[in-house]
Design an enzyme around this catalytic site. Structure first.
Site, PDB file in Angstrom:
ATOM      1  N   THR A 469       0.802  -1.232   0.000  1.00 36.77           N
ATOM      2  CA  THR A 469       0.000   0.000   0.000  1.00 36.77           C
ATOM      3  C   THR A 469       0.837   1.286   0.000  1.00 36.77           C
ATOM      4  OG1 THR A 469      -1.634  -1.281   1.215  1.00 36.77           O
ATOM      5  CG2 THR A 469      -2.028   1.041   1.151  1.00 36.77           C
ATOM      6  N   GLN A 506      -6.659  -8.344  -2.435  1.00 31.28           N
ATOM      7  CA  GLN A 506      -7.389  -7.626  -1.385  1.00 31.28           C
ATOM      8  C   GLN A 506      -8.413  -8.486  -0.648  1.00 31.28           C
ATOM      9  OE1 GLN A 506      -6.652  -4.592   0.488  1.00 31.28           O
ATOM     10  NE2 GLN A 506      -6.310  -4.071  -1.650  1.00 31.28           N
ATOM     11  N   ASP A 509      -8.240  -9.606   2.932  1.00 32.03           N
ATOM     12  CA  ASP A 509      -8.619  -8.763   4.072  1.00 32.03           C
ATOM     13  C   ASP A 509      -9.954  -9.196   4.684  1.00 32.03           C
ATOM     14  OD1 ASP A 509      -6.354  -7.256   4.001  1.00 32.03           O
ATOM     15  OD2 ASP A 509      -7.296  -5.386   3.389  1.00 32.03           O
ATOM     16  N   SER A 533     -11.149  -2.735   5.573  1.00 29.78           N
ATOM     17  CA  SER A 533      -9.812  -2.150   5.455  1.00 29.78           C
ATOM     18  C   SER A 533      -9.438  -1.442   6.741  1.00 29.78           C
ATOM     19  CB  SER A 533      -9.830  -1.136   4.305  1.00 29.78           C
ATOM     20  OG  SER A 533      -8.632  -0.393   4.269  1.00 29.78           O
TER      21      SER A 533
HETATM   22  N1  GLU Z   1      -5.121  -4.149   2.608  1.00 30.74           N
HETATM   23  C1  GLU Z   1      -4.910  -3.289   3.721  1.00 30.74           C
HETATM   24  C2  GLU Z   1      -6.119  -2.457   4.025  1.00 30.74           C
HETATM   25  O1  GLU Z   1      -6.891  -2.209   3.176  1.00 30.74           O
HETATM   26  C3  GLU Z   1      -3.769  -2.356   3.514  1.00 30.74           C
HETATM   27  C4  GLU Z   1      -2.519  -3.097   3.388  1.00 30.74           C
HETATM   28  C5  GLU Z   1      -1.335  -2.248   3.681  1.00 30.74           C
HETATM   29  O2  GLU Z   1      -1.436  -1.128   4.101  1.00 30.74           O
HETATM   30  O3  GLU Z   1      -0.259  -2.750   3.478  1.00 30.74           O
HETATM   31  O4  GLU Z   1      -6.289  -2.022   5.113  1.00 30.74           O
END
Ligand code: GLU
Length: 673
Positions: A469, A506, A509, A533
């Site tokens: 991210t 994703q 998650d 998230s």
């Molecule tokens: N997939 C995570 C989220 O949506 C973020 C992953 C990351 O920040 O590395 O919270």
């Protein structure tokens, strides 16, 4: 109109003149937010990086160019805050910052710049975000004063079941393939992890609402870089080498990221991505529809459905159940942002399906019951300072309580309602005061219980989320603000690669299990649902005299999976309670806790003494004596911060930017020297 300043240089365009005024305003002024050394007689220029006494164009390859690759390091000491007169962009990569800054300098809006930044990030930081992923954005319209949030989160395919991530099928209750030992890793590398991408639809929606420059032109920096090539950065090189074996399962990924002998492409080597240039060109001309339908959509679906992979040997891969209709039907959503007061500010964040806004808001609301200013850091310097034992204790306890609620109650609220009256109940000041009363000054809670709400159904709990991210913060010369956190979930996403970009993982998650012994899990998989998230793009405003939301103060956010909440809280507390400038607040030691006995204190920071197993550091020892299990593992935040700062005694405020020393980021604007 002709302006002459003290250097005798005439005919400054308007923005330069404003910037020069601001530079003069800053001269000789100290205090929080203006610690950069300012030469009152230099002329500010847009989008140039200072290098010694000269300036250099980012991406020129000339000495001092911050885009020249360096080996990845845990922490870059000595980054100075950057000041700008009227516009600024901070991203995790110099080339992306440069693209955004050029758009702003030519009069584009913050959303225009965000489109250009994302197009470049998908190329130069492909391990973190891109067309194959999802994003959340908050936008502040300086004219209407409206804060709007945009949800570009990936969705589960219409055919997904609640066991989609953990079982191949109802008849075959084995984990998805390839078999990588752990079910998380196996699912991540299978087609099952891939959600329908949302970032591009979201950018299109935000651009329709708030863009001013033509869509097509915003892709030109990305197209040019992809065509001409760019030097692989330290983080990208390390991501490639760390994922080599996984990339080898996808022939297209291997051909792009690896050399002919299948060694990883190295730091500093020039890489070109003509497939990505073509994809961007198609989107530039045809809009997001040209991505969500037609040949690009077909390539995405085909890739999600692959059943085998491998260049040097072949393995079985469990396909995803995504269809063309999933892409064609994908919708980005305008949502109500989560806003609440914290001391003399208003803090606005992202609501469900992100838990970020609620968890940050709850943590701050609990902390409001304590005098954090009295627990300020010591040894304040360019890197922030040394947090006090009391501050780390209070913040991590508040976070434990917030994560307990998050893990139990927060998911895609289009599918599972929040408890009580929703956000209002979860951020209610009396509720948070009662939560604050659970904090002891002498003993850590260890693991906190979720709060009790009137109409909450019995729910299990889930805590997953990966690391990858990237985050950008942008202010344009009209005063509009964008904060956008954008992701393909974990590093290199699902390792599935098509048309020059990686597809996300994703859906990991979501909770893999649909229930636990306490009941169904709010964040279980369902068709077309969005995985919860932790992303927390955040805009802070001053509280007006009548208590209402006043002027823009601060923009921030970070990658980091579930730790995003802690990275953002640390940055907010550093700026709001401790009055640190944007760079200091961004650099500050990362500390905090999810809902477990472990409290993290980022050992990559120069003010943390990790020698002798951390037993020499008084902060770590102090926390241990309060019952915290202390981890001083390095923390890989990627905070990008802008703070509107009023230099003492001057009329013109300036924007001060900070880029996270743990990544490769850069702040640029109509930069004051
Ligand atoms: N997939 C995570 C989220 O949506 C973020 C992953 C990351 O920040 O590395 O919270």
């Amino acid at each position: 109109m002709k302006f002459v300043n003290k250097t005798g240089v005439a005919n400054l365009p308007n923005w330069r003149w404003l910037g020069a005024l601001a530079a003069l305003a800053l001269g000789g002024c100290g205090g929080a937010g203006s610690t950069g050394v300012v030469n009152a007689f230099s002329i500010p220029q847009p989008c140039l990086q200072k290098s010694g006494s000269n300036t250099v164009v980012v991406g020129s390859g000339l000495p001092g160019d911050p885009a020249i690759p360096e080996p990845q390091s845990g922490y870059r000491s000595g980054i100075q805050p950057v000041s700008a007169g009227t516009f600024m962009v901070v991203t995790a990569n110099p080339l992306a910052t440069q693209a955004g800054c050029s758009v702003l300098a030519s009069g584009g809006t913050a959303v225009d710049a965000a489109v250009a930044v994302q197009a470049v990030l998908g190329l130069v930081e492909p391990q973190s975000s891109g067309l194959g992923g999802g994003a959340f954005m908050l936008h502040y319209n300086a004219n209407t004063k409206v804060v709007q949030s945009y949800d570009g989160r990936e969705t589960a395919p219409a055919a997904a079941t609640e066991d989609y991530l953990r079982y191949v099928s109802a008849a075959d209750k084995t984990n998805p393939l390839p078999n990588l030992g752990q079910s998380f890793l196996s699912t991540k590398a299978s087609g099952r992890s891939i959600g329908t991408p949302g970032a591009l639809r979201m950018l299109e929606l935000a651009h329709q609402d708030n863009g001013s420059q033509p869509w097509a032109g915003l892709f030109q920096p990305g197209i040019k870089l992809a065509t001409d090539g760019f030097a692989i950065s330290g983080r990208m090189a390390s991501a490639i080498s760390g994922a080599r074996d996984d990339l080898l399962r996808d022939p297209e990924a291997a051909a792009y990221f690896l050399n002919n002998d299948y060694t990883p492409k190295a730091l500093g080597s020039t890489i070109k991505n003509p497939a990505y240039a073509a994809t961007l060109g198609t989107i530039a001309q045809g809009g997001a529809n040209a991505f969500y339908t037609g040949p690009i959509a077909q390539s995405i679906v085909d890739k999600i459905k692959v059943t085998t992979g491998g260049v040097t040997s072949t393995v079985a891969i469990t396909p995803g159940l995504t269809e063309l209709s999933d892409l064609a039907n994908y919708k980005a959503v305008r949502r109500t942002p989560v806003c609440g007061t914290y001391r003399n500010t208003w803090v606005c964040g992202m609501g469900p399906p992100s838990s970020g806004g609620i968890a940050v808001g709850q943590t701050l609301g609990i902390l409001e019951n304590f005098d954090l200013a009295a627990a300020a850091p010591t040894l304040i310097n360019a890197e922030g300072g040394k947090p006090s034992v009391l501050a780390v204790h209070l913040v991590s306890e508040a976070e434990r309580l917030a994560y307990a609620d998050r893990n139990k109650y927060v998911a895609d609220s289009d599918f599972v309602a929040l408890p009580g009256n929703g956000v209002a109940s979860m951020l209610d000041k009396n509720y948070l005061k009662s939560r604050a009363s659970l904090i002891s000054s002498t003993r850590s809670l260890g693991t906190a219980e979720a709060g009790v709400f009137s109409n909450a159904v019995v729910l299990g709990s889930s805590a997953t989320e990966g690391k990858g991210t990237t985050h950008m913060s942008i202010v344009d010369k009209f005063g509009n603000v964008v904060v956008m956190t954008t992701t393909i979930e974990s590093g290199m996403g699902s390792f599935h690669f098509t048309r020059g970009f990686l597809l996300n993982n994703q859906l990991t998650d979501f909770s893999f299990a649909p229930s636990d012994t306490s009941g169904p899990i709010a964040n279980r998989v369902a068709p077309l649902k969005r995985p919860r998230s932790s992303m927390a793009p955040t805009i802070v405003f001053n509280k007006a005299a009548d208590g209402s939301r006043g002027d823009f103060l601060m923009a921030t956010g970070s990658p980091g999976g579930a730790s995003i909440i802690q990275f953002v809280v640390k940055t907010l507390v550093s700026a709001i309670d401790w009055k640190l400038n944007a760079q200091q607040a961004t650099s500050m030691v990362n500390f905090g806790a999810a809902n477990s006995p472990t409290t993290g204190v980022g050992g990559e920071h120069p003010s943390i003494d990790v020698s002798n197993s951390g037993l020499n550091d008084p902060l770590l020892n102090g926390l241990r004596s309060l019952g915290h299990t202390v981890s001083f593992a390095a923390q890989s935040s990627g905070v990008s911060t802008i703070i509107k700062t009023q230099p003492a005694g001057q009329s013109a405020p300036v924007f001060v930017g900070g880029a996270d020393p743990r990544r490769e980021g850069l702040a640029l604007g109509d930069t004051l020297p």
